[in-house]
Enzyme design. Structure first.
Site, PDB file in Angstrom:
ATOM      1  N   ASP A 139     -34.079 -13.060 -24.063  1.00 60.46           N
ATOM      2  CA  ASP A 139     -34.421 -12.274 -25.249  1.00 60.46           C
ATOM      3  C   ASP A 139     -34.819 -10.836 -24.922  1.00 60.46           C
ATOM      4  O   ASP A 139     -34.903  -9.994 -25.823  1.00 60.46           O
ATOM      5  CB  ASP A 139     -35.540 -12.960 -26.044  1.00 60.46           C
ATOM      6  CG  ASP A 139     -35.061 -14.246 -26.698  1.00 60.46           C
ATOM      7  OD1 ASP A 139     -33.924 -14.251 -27.201  1.00 60.46           O
ATOM      8  OD2 ASP A 139     -35.814 -15.238 -26.695  1.00 60.46           O
ATOM      9  N   ASP A 201     -26.693 -17.625 -27.878  1.00 60.59           N
ATOM     10  CA  ASP A 201     -27.398 -16.413 -28.316  1.00 60.59           C
ATOM     11  C   ASP A 201     -27.378 -15.338 -27.224  1.00 60.59           C
ATOM     12  O   ASP A 201     -27.408 -14.144 -27.493  1.00 60.59           O
ATOM     13  CB  ASP A 201     -28.874 -16.721 -28.653  1.00 60.59           C
ATOM     14  CG  ASP A 201     -29.102 -18.069 -29.303  1.00 60.59           C
ATOM     15  OD1 ASP A 201     -28.353 -19.017 -29.002  1.00 60.59           O
ATOM     16  OD2 ASP A 201     -30.045 -18.194 -30.086  1.00 60.59           O
TER      17      ASP A 201
END
Ligand code: GLY
Length: 421
Positions: A139, A201
């Protein structure tokens, strides 16, 4: 509602105009705010009022800022549709970059000094992620791209560039050379006994590596990102181009052990946002590499998503969720895909494909800007009806900051395409 009206009052007072002008401005402002619909859909082809929508985004940003404590580094993440109050998170939350990113887009479209001041403030907060004791996970890509890379793009200031390069160095440390991908969630080694995991992701976060490789960072990050995209293309997808959420790898042989889910309905299901990340990710990889294999792949992963969409172009949270049509929608996936397809439409050299992806993106955006999905004046969020993590039971049918970020990005892309056509 009362808070919004108070805020409107405040805005008007700040402008320091005469009483008579105040009345006219307030009437005008409320008209814009109450309209809340920026696309007149007819036969599924919409005419998007992009300026009105962007104005509404700016108003909503200021409404959110009026709810936040000055000088705090807590950032808005999501809200239940019942109370219109943001839940706040620290910079260590995976979604932390989206709020400064929204503000940077807001500054880009409005040149508003107050929005810029806050974009600068929340971006500065993100520097905590560079502390050596914090190693982070994949992330880091979302966190640094949305904040520092946008900040550098719009201001050209060197310290933003350096911070983004330092973020890329941290992200690159998660790369496993035998597998050829980044380990998305290092803590899952312990929690689940997975030797190495990569989630779909993670495709989004390769952009930070590509960006660093051409902005003075380590040039080998380009190869790392390309390899990750290639290994993911081979292992993460089923024959019909739908994807697994998580790929688990053996670190000795580098081989795939299994494909599973974390946020989808079940391992073999078709999680909407996962596919959205894939569409955006492979479009971006084609932009960066100009390798037609990736363009071809982006088209396949987009086409299977488009084939499964319901009539309003906003997917259920999982295309294979058991109780469709009585399942929550995920407007965040629609926003990510709208933004991705706008880019794909501009990268296509085949004019029919270009037109197809542009029209599909326009339809999605039109639906998101309708009163079904666009939050009214009582809410400082842009979009209603996203689903964060259904299996874990949170952010179900909620407003979420990444839905707003990609919606804003899509609006900015749409505006630029229209201006250049
Ligand atoms: N990247 C986490 C999610 O899409 O929920």
């Amino acid at each position: 509602m009362s808070k919004m009206l108070l805020f409107t009052e405040l805005l008007i007072q700040q402008k320091n105009v005469t009483m008579e002008m105040n009345k006219k401005m307030r009437a005008g402002l409320l008209l814009v705010l109450f309209a809340g619909v920026f696309c007149a859909c007819s036969g599924n082809v919409g005419k998007i009022e992009v300026e009105g929508a962007l104005k509404s985004c700016e108003q909503k940003m200021k409404q959110t800022l009026s709810q936040l404590e000055t000088d705090s580094c807590l950032l808005p993440r999501s809200m239940s549709l019942k109370d219109s109050l943001w839940s706040l998170v620290s910079v260590y939350d995976w979604t932390s970059g989206f709020w400064p990113g929204i503000l940077w887009y807001g500054y880009e479209t409005s040149c508003d000094a107050f929005i810029k001041e806050n974009a600068v403030h929340y971006t500065a907060c993100m520097e905590q992620l560079l502390e050596p004791q914090y190693s982070g996970d994949h992330d880091l890509g979302f966190q640094f791209l949305c904040s520092f890379v946008n900040a550098y793009r719009l201001t050209g200031e060197e310290h933003y560039k350096q911070a983004a390069l330092d973020g890329a160095d941290k992200l690159a440390k998660l790369y496993h050379p035998v597998v050829g991908t980044i380990c998305s969630w290092p803590y899952m080694k312990q929690q689940k006994g997975w030797p190495h995991n990569t989630i779909i992701d993670n495709m989004m976060n390769l952009e930070l590596l590509f960006w660093a490789s051409k902005n003075g960072g380590n040039p080998s990050y380009y190869d790392m990102a390309e390899k990750h995209a290639r290994v993911t293309m081979k292992n993460h997808f089923r024959e019909d181009y739908t994807c697994y959420h998580v790929a688990v790898y053996d670190t000795v042989s580098g081989e795939l052990i299994k494909g599973v889910t974390n946020q989808g309905a079940y391992d073999e299901s078709f999680w909407a946002r996962g596919q959205a990340w894939a569409i955006y990710g492979y479009t971006m990889v084609y932009r960066e590499t100009k390798n037609k294999e990736f363009l071809n792949f982006a088209e396949h992963v987009a086409d299977v998503y488009l084939e499964h969409l319901p009539d309003d172009y906003v997917p259920y949270w999982d295309f294979y969720a058991p109780n469709i049509p009585d399942e929550p929608k995920d407007a965040s996936a629609a926003a990510v895909v709208a933004s991705a397809l706008l880019e794909l439409s501009q990268l296509e050299t085949d004019s029919l494909k270009s037109q197809k992806y542009f029209l599909e993106a326009e339809r999605m955006l039109c639906s998101l800007l309708s009163d079904k999905y666009w939050a009214g004046v009582t809410s400082p969020a842009f979009l209603l009806h996203s689903t964060g993590n259904y299996p874990a039971g949170y952010e179900i049918d909620a407003a979420i900051n990444y839905a707003d970020y990609y919606c804003m990005e899509a609006l900015v892309r749409y505006k630029k395409i229209k201006e250049n056509s």
